[in-house]
Structures are given as C-alpha cells and as structure tokens.
Scaffold this motif. Structure first.
Motif, PDB file in Angstrom:
ATOM      1  N   GLY A  47     116.826  35.574  79.770  1.00 13.63           N
ATOM      2  CA  GLY A  47     115.965  34.431  79.500  1.00 13.63           C
ATOM      3  C   GLY A  47     116.265  33.226  80.366  1.00 13.63           C
ATOM      4  N   LYS A  48     117.474  33.158  80.895  1.00 17.30           N
ATOM      5  CA  LYS A  48     117.843  31.973  81.693  1.00 17.30           C
ATOM      6  C   LYS A  48     117.071  31.875  83.005  1.00 17.30           C
ATOM      7  CE  LYS A  48     121.789  34.279  83.917  1.00 17.30           C
ATOM      8  NZ  LYS A  48     123.252  34.393  83.971  1.00 17.30           N
ATOM      9  N   TYR A  49     116.432  32.967  83.409  1.00 19.04           N
ATOM     10  CA  TYR A  49     115.696  32.951  84.675  1.00 19.04           C
ATOM     11  C   TYR A  49     114.271  32.428  84.528  1.00 19.04           C
ATOM     12  CZ  TYR A  49     119.542  35.927  86.167  1.00 19.04           C
ATOM     13  OH  TYR A  49     120.783  36.424  86.446  1.00 19.04           O
ATOM     14  N   PHE A  50     113.874  32.097  83.279  1.00 20.53           N
ATOM     15  CA  PHE A  50     112.499  31.664  83.026  1.00 20.53           C
ATOM     16  C   PHE A  50     112.472  30.360  82.233  1.00 20.53           C
ATOM     17  CE2 PHE A  50     112.571  36.287  83.231  1.00 20.53           C
ATOM     18  CZ  PHE A  50     111.534  36.580  84.092  1.00 20.53           C
ATOM     19  N   SER A  51     111.460  29.561  82.517  1.00 17.40           N
ATOM     20  CA  SER A  51     111.212  28.382  81.680  1.00 17.40           C
ATOM     21  C   SER A  51     110.397  28.835  80.469  1.00 17.40           C
ATOM     22  CB  SER A  51     110.427  27.330  82.465  1.00 17.40           C
ATOM     23  OG  SER A  51     109.111  27.802  82.745  1.00 17.40           O
ATOM     24  N   GLU A  52     110.310  27.997  79.442  1.00 17.36           N
ATOM     25  CA  GLU A  52     109.514  28.330  78.266  1.00 17.36           C
ATOM     26  C   GLU A  52     108.046  28.519  78.649  1.00 17.36           C
ATOM     27  OE1 GLU A  52     110.368  28.985  75.080  1.00 17.36           O
ATOM     28  OE2 GLU A  52     112.425  28.947  75.842  1.00 17.36           O
ATOM     29  N   GLU A  53     107.582  27.711  79.583  1.00 14.81           N
ATOM     30  CA  GLU A  53     106.191  27.807  80.033  1.00 14.81           C
ATOM     31  C   GLU A  53     105.931  29.148  80.718  1.00 14.81           C
ATOM     32  OE1 GLU A  53     103.038  25.412  82.931  1.00 14.81           O
ATOM     33  OE2 GLU A  53     104.995  24.531  82.491  1.00 14.81           O
TER      34      GLU A  53
END
Length: 203
Positions: A47-53
């Motif tokens: 998950g750290k590779y992506f923003s919430e958007e």
C-alpha cells in the motif's frame, strides 16, 4: 522501470507469455498484490506505493470491469449474465430432486468470480441486477468487492412449514437476500413462487 520503459526488460510466465512489458503492467501488478494481501490476512506493505486517490481510482476501474464484463452491464445487453443460465437451471433441477427424494443434505459447487458474479446478477437479489449505461453512476450503487469478494457464497436453504409448504431462503455471504417476489414471510419465499420466477428467466 527505466528498463521496462525502454523495452530492455520483460517478464515472462512459465509458458513464455510476456506478463510484464511496461511500467503500467508493473504498477498494475503491484496493485494486484496490494488487494490480494488482504485475503491472506497480512499486510506486506504494498500500500505504501499508492496514494489513497490512486487506490480509489484502481478500485473504480476494477469495479467497472466487473460490472460490464461479468455483471448487469448496459441496458439491452445480457451476454455477461446469460452464461449463468445453465447453472440456474441446474439449481432448479437439483433442488426439485432433493425435495422429492429427501435424501440430500447439501449440494455444493465451487467457482470463481467469472461464474459467481453473473449468477448473482441473474438471481436478481438485493437489486444487484440493475443495469447502468453511465460509467459515472456504477460505483455509487454497485460494488464488486461486496457482491463477489473472497469466499463469496450463495446458499439456497429449504424448509417445510406447518402447512407443508416448501419454503426457501437465499443467503448471499451469510446474509438474507431479498428477491423481487411477493411474500408475507420475508426472508422466506414459497419454493413454487421462486421456481416459477427463475423458470421464466430461463425462457
């Protein structure tokens, strides 16, 4: 990423098919790892590779794909759900046989989302069969993760009441499902009514 972009690096599967050929493929694979990790009950840190958007955007893309490729789709299009017609017919036939012979405790089937989503849509439960022509409106009313997530299940459970009526209750992921069939005993429905409703769908 630079090597992928320049075509210097490609990843092939055991059959020699290229499965990773550009940066877009790489990001998509990372996202797939992110959503799969929830199924094994462990956070592996993807998950750290992506923003919430970005995560929301990918989820919406997956949702649209499920809706139009396996689910209700657009008005006038039934090809995605028609694939489940033989399965629905089998449910009706085997249910009738179990009621008649009274020798079946359970009849189990196992399948992937390519089967479960069309089948759930065809069953017309909980409003999941509503079609939508506008891409923008799909995510607001149809969520593939709720309709067919990991370990999704559909159960037809049969009962006999004190009047000797055969009743059926349908569960979707262990929760009572609502059918567009008249009944005074929700979530129980008369089997004859349910059978007629689904037999008409087969026609």
């Amino acid at each position: 990423m630079k090597k992928l972009e320049d075509g210097e690096f490609k990843l092939k599967d055991s059959k020699g098919k290229t499965v990773l050929k550009n940066p877009t493929d790489a990001v998509r694979n990372l996202y797939d790892l992110y959503i799969i990790q929830a199924s094994i009950g462990k956070d592996l840190g993807f998950g750290k590779y992506f923003s919430e958007e970005q995560l929301k955007w990918y989820e919406e893309v997956d949702n649209l794909s499920d809706f139009y490729e396996k689910g209700p789709g657009k008005n006038g299009e039934d090809i995605a759900t028609n694939i489940a017609l033989p399965l629905l017919e089998n449910f009706i036939v085997t249910s009738d046989e179990a009621i008649k012979n009274q020798n079946t405790s359970a009849n189990l089937r196992f399948a992937h989302a390519e089967t479960t989503i069309p089948f759930i849509t065809l069953l017309d439960i909980n409003g999941y069969s509503a079609k939508e022509d506008s891409f923008e409106k799909v995510y607001d009313k149809w969520l593939g993760r709720d309709i067919s997530g990991m370990s999704t299940n559909i159960q037809w459970i049969f009962y006999k009441n004190d009047k000797n009526d055969i009743l059926v209750k349908i569960l979707h992921n262990e929760k009572d499902a609502e059918l567009p069939i008249a009944t005074s005993m929700k979530p129980y429905y008369k089997w004859d009514d349910v059978k007629n409703f689904y037999t008409n769908k087969l026609k």
